[in-house]
Design a protein around this motif. Structure first.
Motif, short mmCIF file in Angstrom:
data_model
loop_
_atom_site.label_atom_id
_atom_site.label_comp_id
_atom_site.label_asym_id
_atom_site.label_seq_id
_atom_site.Cartn_x
_atom_site.Cartn_y
_atom_site.Cartn_z
N UNK A 227 -33.60 86.30 -86.05
CA UNK A 227 -32.98 87.62 -86.09
C UNK A 227 -33.30 88.38 -87.39
N UNK A 228 -33.80 87.66 -88.40
CA UNK A 228 -34.21 88.32 -89.64
C UNK A 228 -35.54 89.06 -89.47
N UNK A 229 -36.35 88.64 -88.51
CA UNK A 229 -37.75 89.07 -88.48
C UNK A 229 -38.20 89.78 -87.21
N UNK A 230 -37.51 89.61 -86.10
CA UNK A 230 -38.02 90.10 -84.81
C UNK A 230 -38.22 91.61 -84.80
N UNK A 231 -37.22 92.37 -85.27
CA UNK A 231 -37.35 93.83 -85.27
C UNK A 231 -38.45 94.28 -86.22
N UNK A 232 -38.52 93.67 -87.39
CA UNK A 232 -39.58 94.02 -88.34
C UNK A 232 -40.95 93.70 -87.80
N UNK A 233 -41.07 92.58 -87.09
CA UNK A 233 -42.36 92.23 -86.49
C UNK A 233 -42.76 93.24 -85.44
N UNK A 234 -41.81 93.70 -84.62
CA UNK A 234 -42.13 94.70 -83.60
C UNK A 234 -42.66 95.97 -84.26
N UNK A 235 -42.01 96.43 -85.32
CA UNK A 235 -42.43 97.66 -86.00
C UNK A 235 -43.82 97.47 -86.62
N UNK A 236 -44.04 96.32 -87.23
CA UNK A 236 -45.36 96.04 -87.80
C UNK A 236 -46.44 95.95 -86.72
N UNK A 237 -46.18 95.18 -85.67
CA UNK A 237 -47.18 95.00 -84.62
C UNK A 237 -47.56 96.31 -83.95
#
Length: 268
Positions: A227-237
């Motif tokens: 939950x720390x990384x999933x949203x950030x990964x989506x925005x980066x990807x």
């Protein structure tokens, strides 16, 4: 059938309203905080935000993995094609320090891969959101009532990573987790580049800095949860920035049996 755009709008509304609930607690002269079994802090703001998000996401067909929920056993979760991955208040330490660098993180994953992501920064009213399939990511600054100024998906709000510059590299470091392994990595970069600049940020904002071109690389050699990384990964990807396990081969994967992430690197 609810479209991805409609689903993303639900997540955006959930994040903004969770942010408002967080600020109600943040602006109190004192607020309640306690410690969970893993010794991480939990405030009444985490609980209030989680309740708001659960209410909004109940309007979708997808189950939820949240830091503050009692999550289903893997024998049930492994059958999920889609699921929400939520951190109602990422950066609780930053919240307690009152430095403003905490976020609401909401992502939708399909077969372990983030496809939609929302990060909201309640204090600065910065809203990041992305649709990975459309390769679209945006940053909006909301007004003081936490309302959109531009329309959603306004092209003027689009974000892009920086063009690489071989003479300088900007490395994102954590406010709370700069360890020896990270310092060693930075030292290696100093052998390759004329200038290495450290950009400090808390919470999932570290992903956003790379996605919007304000930093070039984010090494994370300390524990994080999905939950720390999933949203950030989506925005980066969505903007072509990769979030890769430390071995350099695989992207971070979600809804695993163990919700702890391996160490990883964010770069493009």
């Amino acid at each position: 059938m609810v479209t991805p755009t409609e689903t993303l709008k639900i997540a955006i509304n959930a994040a903004i309203n969770a942010g408002k609930a967080i600020l109600e607690v943040y602006e109190k002269p004192d607020f309640k905080s306690e410690f969970k079994q893993d010794n991480s802090p939990l405030t009444e703001a985490d609980k209030a935000a989680n309740e708001v998000i659960n209410t909004y996401l109940a309007n979708t067909a997808y189950p939820i993995i949240s830091e503050e929920n009692k999550n289903e056993d893997y024998k049930i979760r492994k059958n999920w094609d889609y699921c929400w991955i939520v951190d109602p208040l990422d950066g609780t330490k930053e919240f307690i320090k009152r430095n403003g660098e905490f976020t609401v993180n909401i992502a939708l994953a399909k077969n372990g891969v983030p496809i939609l992501g929302v990060i909201y920064v309640p204090v600065s009213r910065e809203l990041y959101y992305a649709n990975v399939r459309k390769k679209d990511a945006f940053k909006a600054i909301l007004n003081e009532e936490h309302e959109m100024v531009n329309d959603l998906f306004d092209v003027s709000d689009s974000i892009y990573p920086a063009n690489t510059n071989r003479s300088i590299v900007r490395v994102v470091g954590s406010r709370s987790h700069m360890n020896q392994k990270t310092l060693d990595f930075i030292s290696e970069l100093e052998d390759k580049y004329e200038n290495v600049e450290i950009v400090s940020k808390g919470s999932s904002l570290k992903f956003c800095l790379v996605a919007e071109g304000k930093a070039d690389i984010y090494p994370r050699f300390a524990p994080t949860m999905e939950w720390d990384t999933a949203a950030g990964q989506a925005i980066c990807n969505a903007v072509g920035v990769k979030v890769i396990e430390q071995d350099g081969k695989n992207a971070l994967h979600y809804n695993k049996e163990d919700l702890l992430n391996p160490f990883f690197m964010v770069s493009h």
